[in-house]
Scaffold this motif. Structure first.
Motif, PDB file in Angstrom:
ATOM      1  N   ILE A 103      -1.347  10.715  -6.257  1.00 27.80           N
ATOM      2  CA  ILE A 103      -1.188  11.990  -6.792  1.00 27.80           C
ATOM      3  C   ILE A 103      -0.230  12.408  -7.909  1.00 27.80           C
ATOM      4  N   HIS A 104      -0.356  13.360  -8.535  1.00 31.54           N
ATOM      5  CA  HIS A 104       0.639  13.553  -9.593  1.00 31.54           C
ATOM      6  C   HIS A 104       1.506  14.927  -9.700  1.00 31.54           C
ATOM      7  N   VAL A 105       2.474  15.144 -10.113  1.00 32.23           N
ATOM      8  CA  VAL A 105       3.287  16.184 -10.319  1.00 32.23           C
ATOM      9  C   VAL A 105       3.520  16.495 -11.847  1.00 32.23           C
ATOM     10  N   SER A 106       3.149  17.541 -12.273  1.00 31.63           N
ATOM     11  CA  SER A 106       3.200  17.746 -13.763  1.00 31.63           C
ATOM     12  C   SER A 106       3.914  19.078 -14.101  1.00 31.63           C
ATOM     13  N   GLY A 107       4.892  19.096 -14.766  1.00 31.81           N
ATOM     14  CA  GLY A 107       5.613  20.412 -14.981  1.00 31.81           C
ATOM     15  C   GLY A 107       5.463  20.733 -16.780  1.00 31.81           C
ATOM     16  N   VAL A 108       4.875  21.752 -16.926  1.00 35.12           N
ATOM     17  CA  VAL A 108       4.523  22.368 -18.489  1.00 35.12           C
ATOM     18  C   VAL A 108       5.867  22.730 -18.786  1.00 35.12           C
ATOM     19  N   ALA A 143       0.849  10.857 -22.746  1.00 37.99           N
ATOM     20  CA  ALA A 143      -0.508  11.409 -23.353  1.00 37.99           C
ATOM     21  C   ALA A 143      -0.216  12.584 -24.307  1.00 37.99           C
ATOM     22  N   GLY A 144       0.837  13.322 -24.076  1.00 34.84           N
ATOM     23  CA  GLY A 144       1.156  14.595 -24.810  1.00 34.84           C
ATOM     24  C   GLY A 144       1.799  14.069 -25.999  1.00 34.84           C
ATOM     25  N   VAL A 145       2.381  12.906 -26.255  1.00 35.26           N
ATOM     26  CA  VAL A 145       3.122  12.434 -27.337  1.00 35.26           C
ATOM     27  C   VAL A 145       2.304  11.148 -27.946  1.00 35.26           C
ATOM     28  N   ASN A 146       1.143  11.216 -27.705  1.00 36.98           N
ATOM     29  CA  ASN A 146       0.035   9.997 -28.198  1.00 36.98           C
ATOM     30  C   ASN A 146       0.434   8.530 -27.891  1.00 36.98           C
ATOM     31  N   LYS A 147       1.085   8.298 -26.845  1.00 33.33           N
ATOM     32  CA  LYS A 147       1.451   6.990 -26.244  1.00 33.33           C
ATOM     33  C   LYS A 147       0.424   6.516 -25.081  1.00 33.33           C
ATOM     34  N   GLU A 148       0.072   5.314 -25.036  1.00 38.00           N
ATOM     35  CA  GLU A 148      -0.781   5.033 -24.232  1.00 38.00           C
ATOM     36  C   GLU A 148       0.103   4.038 -23.088  1.00 38.00           C
ATOM     37  N   LEU A 149       0.168   4.403 -21.726  1.00 35.97           N
ATOM     38  CA  LEU A 149       1.032   3.794 -20.859  1.00 35.97           C
ATOM     39  C   LEU A 149      -0.050   3.707 -19.573  1.00 35.97           C
ATOM     40  N   PRO A 150       0.650   2.930 -18.728  1.00 37.28           N
ATOM     41  CA  PRO A 150      -0.089   2.709 -17.264  1.00 37.28           C
ATOM     42  C   PRO A 150      -0.207   4.093 -16.768  1.00 37.28           C
ATOM     43  N   ASP A 209       0.810  -1.430  -0.047  1.00 36.92           N
ATOM     44  CA  ASP A 209      -0.038   0.108  -0.084  1.00 36.92           C
ATOM     45  C   ASP A 209       0.862   1.330  -0.018  1.00 36.92           C
ATOM     46  N   PRO A 210       1.722   1.365  -0.852  1.00 35.32           N
ATOM     47  CA  PRO A 210       2.635   2.690  -1.069  1.00 35.32           C
ATOM     48  C   PRO A 210       1.627   3.894  -1.468  1.00 35.32           C
ATOM     49  N   PHE A 211       2.236   5.316  -1.080  1.00 36.42           N
ATOM     50  CA  PHE A 211       1.531   6.170  -1.528  1.00 36.42           C
ATOM     51  C   PHE A 211       2.470   6.797  -2.623  1.00 36.42           C
ATOM     52  N   ILE A 212       2.015   6.740  -3.782  1.00 44.69           N
ATOM     53  CA  ILE A 212       2.740   7.015  -4.888  1.00 44.69           C
ATOM     54  C   ILE A 212       2.582   8.324  -5.356  1.00 44.69           C
ATOM     55  N   ILE A 213       3.838   9.077  -5.732  1.00 44.43           N
ATOM     56  CA  ILE A 213       3.792  10.275  -6.492  1.00 44.43           C
ATOM     57  C   ILE A 213       4.326  10.238  -7.814  1.00 44.43           C
ATOM     58  N   GLY A 214       3.596  10.535  -8.723  1.00 42.66           N
ATOM     59  CA  GLY A 214       4.108  10.358 -10.234  1.00 42.66           C
ATOM     60  C   GLY A 214       4.432  11.844 -10.668  1.00 42.66           C
ATOM     61  N   ILE A 215       5.686  11.863 -10.965  1.00 40.16           N
ATOM     62  CA  ILE A 215       6.325  13.029 -11.709  1.00 40.16           C
ATOM     63  C   ILE A 215       6.514  12.901 -12.952  1.00 40.16           C
ATOM     64  N   ASP A 216       6.178  13.830 -13.853  1.00 41.47           N
ATOM     65  CA  ASP A 216       6.418  13.847 -15.269  1.00 41.47           C
ATOM     66  C   ASP A 216       6.447  15.146 -16.125  1.00 41.47           C
ATOM     67  N   ALA A 217       6.978  15.337 -17.033  1.00 40.26           N
ATOM     68  CA  ALA A 217       6.900  16.709 -17.925  1.00 40.26           C
ATOM     69  C   ALA A 217       5.504  16.510 -18.816  1.00 40.26           C
ATOM     70  N   CYS A 218       5.036  17.696 -19.117  1.00 42.22           N
ATOM     71  CA  CYS A 218       3.755  17.547 -19.924  1.00 42.22           C
ATOM     72  C   CYS A 218       3.754  18.931 -20.709  1.00 42.22           C
ATOM     73  N   LEU A 219       3.216  18.937 -21.782  1.00 41.48           N
ATOM     74  CA  LEU A 219       2.987  20.071 -22.920  1.00 41.48           C
ATOM     75  C   LEU A 219       1.717  20.663 -22.543  1.00 41.48           C
ATOM     76  N   GLY A 220       1.639  22.108 -22.797  1.00 42.44           N
ATOM     77  CA  GLY A 220       0.647  22.854 -22.531  1.00 42.44           C
ATOM     78  C   GLY A 220       0.539  24.260 -23.473  1.00 42.44           C
TER      79      GLY A 220
END
Length: 195
Positions: free
Chosen positions: A139-144, A127-134, A97-108
């Motif tokens: 929670i998530h952290v996205s950087g534009v 998603a920004g480059v049309n790939k389907e991944l898990p 039962d980990p608490f997962i923080i996903g961090i990734d770049a994104c486009l905007g």
């Protein structure tokens, strides 16, 4: 776990950005049982400047030791499209039962470049480059990092390294302060300077 559902959205140039992000992280962590492991999954690759936000953040975080968080995804050992599913399988096998923080770049949009967003629920990497991944994260952290659109991958290739370094420094500092602020959690840190 009940936390505000409105995302926290700040520009990396905002003088209060680190404290605003740290407060949001702290709000999540204060609601976690101390035994629940925080796992940070930093997604991306060092082969593309715009997509290196996650691995660079993971590398900066890896300088700190704590019994309260684990890091997946660094410049040396990135988590990317080819190994994301296996990484998530390994993570769930290793932690209960980990608490997962996903961090990734994104486009905007152009006006949003340099913004960092913390929100409830998982990331949708690729998603920004049309790939389907898990999906990744409680929670998530996205950087534009650049402008989205038809040329998504090309936009990632032409992203300024200064922007990526500044944003990854902000995210890593804020996450560490958020952990410090939360009850029952501590980290050993070298001097917090640099990026």
């Amino acid at each position: 776990m009940s936390v505000p559902s409105m995302p926290c959205y700040v520009a990396y140039t905002d003088p209060a950005a680190s404290m605003r992000l740290a407060n949001r992280f702290g709000a999540y962590f204060n609601r976690l049982p101390p035994r629940r492991r925080i796992v940070v999954v930093c997604i991306g690759t060092d082969r593309c400047t715009g997509d290196s936000l996650g691995p660079l953040t993971g590398t900066l975080l890896s300088k700190y030791r704590s019994p309260d968080f684990e890091i997946y995804g660094t410049l040396e050992h990135p988590v990317h499209a080819m190994n994301l599913a296996d990484t998530m399988d390994e993570l769930y096998a290793r932690f209960d039962d980990p608490f997962i923080i996903g961090i990734d770049a994104c486009l905007g949009q152009a006006a949003s470049i340099g913004a960092v967003l913390i929100g409830d629920g998982p990331l949708r990497p690729g998603a920004g480059v049309n790939k389907e991944l898990p999906p990744v994260g409680d929670i998530h952290v996205s950087g534009v990092v650049n402008i989205g659109g038809l040329l998504g991958y090309q936009a990632l290739q032409t992203t300024r390294l200064h922007l990526i370094m500044s944003m990854s420094g902000l995210i890593s500092r804020s996450l560490l302060v958020g952990i410090r602020m939360s009850s029952g959690r501590a980290i050993e840190t070298p001097a917090m300077h640099g990026y």
